[in-house]
Write an enzyme that holds these catalytic residues in place. Structure first.
Site, PDB file in Angstrom:
ATOM      1  N   LYS A 284       1.675   0.029  15.295  1.00  0.00           N
ATOM      2  CA  LYS A 284       3.094  -0.018  15.642  1.00  0.00           C
ATOM      3  C   LYS A 284       3.524  -1.228  16.481  1.00  0.00           C
ATOM      4  O   LYS A 284       4.721  -1.507  16.598  1.00  0.00           O
ATOM      5  CB  LYS A 284       3.483   1.264  16.410  1.00  0.00           C
ATOM      6  CG  LYS A 284       3.610   2.473  15.517  1.00  0.00           C
ATOM      7  CD  LYS A 284       4.894   2.437  14.716  1.00  0.00           C
ATOM      8  CE  LYS A 284       4.882   3.360  13.523  1.00  0.00           C
ATOM      9  NZ  LYS A 284       4.526   2.722  12.255  1.00  0.00           N
TER      10      LYS A 284
ATOM     11  N   TYR B 125      -9.084   5.374   7.946  1.00  0.00           N
ATOM     12  CA  TYR B 125      -9.251   5.712   9.361  1.00  0.00           C
ATOM     13  C   TYR B 125     -10.329   6.795   9.438  1.00  0.00           C
ATOM     14  O   TYR B 125     -10.106   7.911   8.959  1.00  0.00           O
ATOM     15  CB  TYR B 125      -7.948   6.260   9.944  1.00  0.00           C
ATOM     16  CG  TYR B 125      -6.853   5.231  10.137  1.00  0.00           C
ATOM     17  CD1 TYR B 125      -6.059   4.795   9.080  1.00  0.00           C
ATOM     18  CD2 TYR B 125      -6.591   4.703  11.409  1.00  0.00           C
ATOM     19  CE1 TYR B 125      -5.047   3.863   9.268  1.00  0.00           C
ATOM     20  CE2 TYR B 125      -5.578   3.766  11.607  1.00  0.00           C
ATOM     21  CZ  TYR B 125      -4.820   3.356  10.537  1.00  0.00           C
ATOM     22  OH  TYR B 125      -3.812   2.429  10.730  1.00  0.00           O
TER      23      TYR B 125
ATOM     24  N   PRO C 131      -3.559   0.394  19.139  1.00  0.00           N
ATOM     25  CA  PRO C 131      -3.319  -0.092  17.770  1.00  0.00           C
ATOM     26  C   PRO C 131      -3.486   0.959  16.666  1.00  0.00           C
ATOM     27  O   PRO C 131      -3.194   0.673  15.508  1.00  0.00           O
ATOM     28  CB  PRO C 131      -4.361  -1.211  17.606  1.00  0.00           C
ATOM     29  CG  PRO C 131      -5.404  -0.923  18.615  1.00  0.00           C
ATOM     30  CD  PRO C 131      -4.748  -0.217  19.751  1.00  0.00           C
TER      31      PRO C 131
ATOM     32  N   TYR D 197       4.281   6.501  10.169  1.00  0.00           N
ATOM     33  CA  TYR D 197       3.443   5.340   9.852  1.00  0.00           C
ATOM     34  C   TYR D 197       4.237   4.306   9.058  1.00  0.00           C
ATOM     35  O   TYR D 197       4.199   3.104   9.353  1.00  0.00           O
ATOM     36  CB  TYR D 197       2.211   5.794   9.054  1.00  0.00           C
ATOM     37  CG  TYR D 197       1.098   4.763   9.028  1.00  0.00           C
ATOM     38  CD1 TYR D 197       0.017   4.855   9.900  1.00  0.00           C
ATOM     39  CD2 TYR D 197       1.134   3.684   8.147  1.00  0.00           C
ATOM     40  CE1 TYR D 197      -1.005   3.912   9.882  1.00  0.00           C
ATOM     41  CE2 TYR D 197       0.124   2.734   8.129  1.00  0.00           C
ATOM     42  CZ  TYR D 197      -0.937   2.856   8.999  1.00  0.00           C
ATOM     43  OH  TYR D 197      -1.936   1.911   8.988  1.00  0.00           O
TER      44      TYR D 197
ATOM     45  N   HIS E 102       0.850  -1.200   0.000  1.00  0.00           N
ATOM     46  CA  HIS E 102       0.000   0.000   0.000  1.00  0.00           C
ATOM     47  C   HIS E 102       0.880   1.243   0.000  1.00  0.00           C
ATOM     48  O   HIS E 102       1.858   1.310   0.734  1.00  0.00           O
ATOM     49  CB  HIS E 102      -0.881   0.036   1.253  1.00  0.00           C
ATOM     50  CG  HIS E 102      -2.001  -0.954   1.231  1.00  0.00           C
ATOM     51  ND1 HIS E 102      -3.080  -0.871   2.078  1.00  0.00           N
ATOM     52  CD2 HIS E 102      -2.215  -2.051   0.464  1.00  0.00           C
ATOM     53  CE1 HIS E 102      -3.921  -1.882   1.831  1.00  0.00           C
ATOM     54  NE2 HIS E 102      -3.401  -2.607   0.865  1.00  0.00           N
TER      55      HIS E 102
HETATM   56  P1  RFL Z   1       2.973 -11.683  21.375  1.00  0.00           P
HETATM   57  O1  RFL Z   1       2.601 -11.737  19.954  1.00  0.00           O
HETATM   58  O2  RFL Z   1       1.902 -11.449  22.374  1.00  0.00           O
HETATM   59  O3  RFL Z   1       3.745 -13.028  21.690  1.00  0.00           O
HETATM   60  C1  RFL Z   1       4.022 -13.420  23.020  1.00  0.00           C
HETATM   61  C2  RFL Z   1       4.033 -14.941  23.046  1.00  0.00           C
HETATM   62  O4  RFL Z   1       4.411 -15.383  24.332  1.00  0.00           O
HETATM   63  C3  RFL Z   1       3.552 -16.452  24.720  1.00  0.00           C
HETATM   64  N1  RFL Z   1       3.575 -16.491  26.203  1.00  0.00           N
HETATM   65  C4  RFL Z   1       4.256 -17.405  26.902  1.00  0.00           C
HETATM   66  N2  RFL Z   1       4.995 -18.474  26.508  1.00  0.00           N
HETATM   67  C5  RFL Z   1       5.554 -19.237  27.485  1.00  0.00           C
HETATM   68  N3  RFL Z   1       5.382 -18.991  28.808  1.00  0.00           N
HETATM   69  C6  RFL Z   1       4.667 -17.940  29.231  1.00  0.00           C
HETATM   70  N4  RFL Z   1       4.510 -17.698  30.547  1.00  0.00           N
HETATM   71  C7  RFL Z   1       4.052 -17.093  28.265  1.00  0.00           C
HETATM   72  N5  RFL Z   1       3.255 -15.990  28.319  1.00  0.00           N
HETATM   73  C8  RFL Z   1       2.988 -15.635  27.064  1.00  0.00           C
HETATM   74  C9  RFL Z   1       2.223 -16.074  24.125  1.00  0.00           C
HETATM   75  O5  RFL Z   1       1.352 -17.188  23.982  1.00  0.00           O
HETATM   76  C10 RFL Z   1       2.656 -15.500  22.775  1.00  0.00           C
HETATM   77  O6  RFL Z   1       2.738 -16.504  21.790  1.00  0.00           O
HETATM   78  O7  RFL Z   1       4.091 -10.546  21.645  1.00  0.00           O
HETATM   79  P2  RFL Z   1       5.264 -10.002  20.697  1.00  0.00           P
HETATM   80  O8  RFL Z   1       6.018 -11.111  20.068  1.00  0.00           O
HETATM   81  O9  RFL Z   1       5.957  -8.999  21.521  1.00  0.00           O
HETATM   82  O10 RFL Z   1       4.484  -9.272  19.495  1.00  0.00           O
HETATM   83  C11 RFL Z   1       3.735  -8.122  19.745  1.00  0.00           C
HETATM   84  C12 RFL Z   1       2.516  -8.090  18.822  1.00  0.00           C
HETATM   85  O11 RFL Z   1       1.806  -9.307  18.939  1.00  0.00           O
HETATM   86  C13 RFL Z   1       1.589  -6.923  19.126  1.00  0.00           C
HETATM   87  O12 RFL Z   1       2.319  -5.761  19.454  1.00  0.00           O
HETATM   88  C14 RFL Z   1       0.664  -6.582  17.944  1.00  0.00           C
HETATM   89  O13 RFL Z   1      -0.244  -7.623  17.682  1.00  0.00           O
HETATM   90  C15 RFL Z   1      -0.101  -5.302  18.195  1.00  0.00           C
HETATM   91  N6  RFL Z   1      -1.032  -4.973  17.109  1.00  0.00           N
HETATM   92  C16 RFL Z   1      -0.565  -4.392  15.936  1.00  0.00           C
HETATM   93  N7  RFL Z   1       0.749  -4.215  15.732  1.00  0.00           N
HETATM   94  C17 RFL Z   1       1.192  -3.723  14.534  1.00  0.00           C
HETATM   95  O14 RFL Z   1       2.408  -3.553  14.348  1.00  0.00           O
HETATM   96  N8  RFL Z   1       0.336  -3.402  13.492  1.00  0.00           N
HETATM   97  C18 RFL Z   1      -0.999  -3.561  13.629  1.00  0.00           C
HETATM   98  O15 RFL Z   1      -1.716  -3.328  12.664  1.00  0.00           O
HETATM   99  C19 RFL Z   1      -1.512  -4.033  14.900  1.00  0.00           C
HETATM  100  N9  RFL Z   1      -2.819  -4.219  15.068  1.00  0.00           N
HETATM  101  C20 RFL Z   1      -2.390  -5.213  17.267  1.00  0.00           C
HETATM  102  C21 RFL Z   1      -3.275  -4.810  16.227  1.00  0.00           C
HETATM  103  C22 RFL Z   1      -2.887  -5.856  18.399  1.00  0.00           C
HETATM  104  C23 RFL Z   1      -4.225  -6.059  18.502  1.00  0.00           C
HETATM  105  N10 RFL Z   1      -4.669  -6.746  19.652  1.00  0.00           N
HETATM  106  C24 RFL Z   1      -5.506  -7.872  19.588  1.00  0.00           C
HETATM  107  C25 RFL Z   1      -3.985  -6.537  20.912  1.00  0.00           C
HETATM  108  C26 RFL Z   1      -4.625  -4.997  16.335  1.00  0.00           C
HETATM  109  C27 RFL Z   1      -5.117  -5.597  17.486  1.00  0.00           C
HETATM  110  C28 RFL Z   1      -6.597  -5.728  17.594  1.00  0.00           C
HETATM  111  C1  PHB Z   2      -5.322  -4.338  11.051  1.00  0.00           C
HETATM  112  O1  PHB Z   2      -5.446  -4.546   9.810  1.00  0.00           O
HETATM  113  O2  PHB Z   2      -5.551  -5.219  11.883  1.00  0.00           O
HETATM  114  C2  PHB Z   2      -4.920  -2.995  11.545  1.00  0.00           C
HETATM  115  C3  PHB Z   2      -4.544  -2.046  10.617  1.00  0.00           C
HETATM  116  C4  PHB Z   2      -4.161  -0.781  11.077  1.00  0.00           C
HETATM  117  C5  PHB Z   2      -4.185  -0.504  12.426  1.00  0.00           C
HETATM  118  C6  PHB Z   2      -4.545  -1.465  13.335  1.00  0.00           C
HETATM  119  C7  PHB Z   2      -4.927  -2.740  12.893  1.00  0.00           C
HETATM  120  O3  PHB Z   2      -3.851   0.743  12.846  1.00  0.00           O
END
Ligand code: RFL
Ligand code: PHB
Length: 410
Positions: A310, A214, A306, A402, A78
């Protein structure tokens, strides 16, 4: 699951999210041994729907690590996003495109976080037979202030294990047991909780837009995103304590239609591919990101709302710094990189915290009872939106944050 489970390794990694898995990959490429311990099953982490936006520096790093084959084939490149809002109270909503390619010469790639996770696991486990232990429990870290730390855990077969390491990487997400192992006086937590959350849905519906939208609507924020040419990802701002069960699919589609309304915009609807869920929103930074031989990376150390997309990108930026520092350390090049790890990461973390807070504040609807939700706050918000949409300088600032500042530049 791999059959190999050594009792000694150079780097013990807790968590098989993007941070833990990519750290293991980068270390493996540099000849450093690691074992990854994960509490969930392989199937669970490969299906967990989360982030979708990869910054340009993230994509470059995944390519350098040799795990971007499928990303390059299937990821959706994109070159911009749209801010959708009414420039004045009586006006209809219109789109204001932020053209990343024109403003900063780079773009983003839309590719699901779980696809990144699948690619990293396939490379490590299936192609290289390197250790990831799934479904472990009772993980605890010990002797972190010494040069011989260890991790105890219960393996999937119920046996009690000890993994001796030189270094432990706490990549275990927002409920980190590794972070909890820091002495209380060795960690400072800065936090902000927002009075709303996002209701997220994944729908079997072809996207009608080429880029993310957005929308700041009077009824609240909405985000139009996607995962593939067949799947749309959508979010609605809701109160933080909202029960997703109160939202029928027709209520969700109606509300999305209202908040995303714009001349010429149509939206495909379709069945939900997973149960809608509500995620609360907060900002959090734990400092420092290291205690002795324990290093935190990703969500274990910091959370962003979110809105700036980031979270995963920051996790990936952390582990690049950590992998470089560990490689130098194990090559006999000293501890300077390890000593600088926390301060180096935190500079990027705070930039992303500010950007995510700024996007969140600009795009969400605050209740009238909130200090930001009165007429003055709303007018400031609209002024900021109009300025960002019309000033090249302001749009460039949004675009470069971004798309992702180059690693090491902040
Ligand atoms: P994770 O992905 O949470 O992975 C941590 C792992 O550790 C495991 N764990 C354990 N394992 C062993 N023993 C324990 N005691 C443990 N406790 C936990 C877990 O099961 C898991 O597998 O962390 P990590 O690797 O730091 O990655 C971070 C990302 O997952 C997170 O920041 C993003 O998902 C946030 N996020 C977004 N980030 C972006 O860069 N772009 C996005 O568009 C974006 N959209 C989002 C998001 C997060 C969202 N939610 C659900 C919080 C949208 C949403 C809705
Ligand atoms: C997503 O596609 O899940 C998404 C995209 C942009 C955001 C957050 C989540 O800022």
């Amino acid at each position: 699951m791999t059959t190999r489970s050594p009792s000694r390794t150079q780097v013990g990694i807790v968590g098989a999210g993007p941070a833990g898995l990519l750290l293991a990959t980068l270390l493996s490429r540099a000849g450093v041994d690691a074992v990854v311990l994960e509490s969930r099953s392989r199937g669970y982490v490969e299906q967990r729907v989360r982030a979708g936006v990869l910054e340009a520096p993230t994509v470059e790093l995944l390519r350098e690590a040799g795990v971007a084959g499928r990303l390059d084939r299937e990821g959706m490149a994109h070159q911009g996003i749209s801010l959708r809002f009414a420039t004045d109270t009586a006006a209809p909503q219109t789109d204001h495109r932020i053209d990343f390619a024109d403003l900063v010469g780079r773009g983003i790639v839309v590719y699901g976080q779980q696809e990144v996770v699948k690619d990293l696991i396939a490379d490590r486990v299936d192609s290289r037979d390197e250790p990831v232990e799934f479904e472990v429990s009772d993980v605890a870290v010990h002797d972190i202030a010494t040069d011989a730390p260890s991790i105890t855990y219960t393996a999937a077969d119920g046996s009690a294990r000890t993994l001796r390491c030189d270094v432990i990487a706490g990549c275990d997400g927002s409920h980190s047991v590794c972070r909890d192992a820091f002495p209380t006086d060795a960690l400072q937590i800065a936090e902000r909780i927002y009075p709303f959350g996002w209701l997220g849905v994944l729908a079997k519906a072809a996207p009608t837009q080429d880029e993310l939208v957005y929308a700041n609507h009077d009824r609240g924020f909405a985000l139009y995103s996607m995962r593939s040419p067949e799947v749309t990802r959508l979010y609605l701002q809701v109160p933080a304590d909202e029960n997703a069960g109160d939202w029928s699919s027709s209520r969700i589609w109606d509300e999305l239609g209202t908040r995303l309304a714009c001349e010429g915009f149509t939206m495909n609807t379709g069945e939900f591919l997973e149960k809608p869920s509500v995620t609360g929103m907060r900002s959090m930074v734990a400092e420092p990101m290291r205690h002795g031989r324990l290093f935190l990376a990703g969500d274990a150390a910091h959370i962003v709302p979110p809105t700036g997309a980031k979270g995963m990108n920051l996790a990936i930026a952390d582990v690049r710094v950590l992998a470089d520092a560990l490689t130098t350390f194990f090559d006999g090049g000293g501890e300077t990189g390890l000593d600088e790890y926390s301060a180096t990461c935190l500079r990027r973390v705070w930039r992303a915290e500010h950007f995510s807070w700024w996007m969140t504040s600009m795009l969400h609807r605050f209740d009238e009872s909130d200090p930001n939700g009165d007429a003055f706050g709303r007018a400031l918000q609209l002024s900021q939106l109009r300025y960002t949409a019309t000033s090249r300088a302001a749009a460039t600032s949004l675009a470069e944050n971004y798309v992702g500042l180059p690693h090491g530049s902040v």
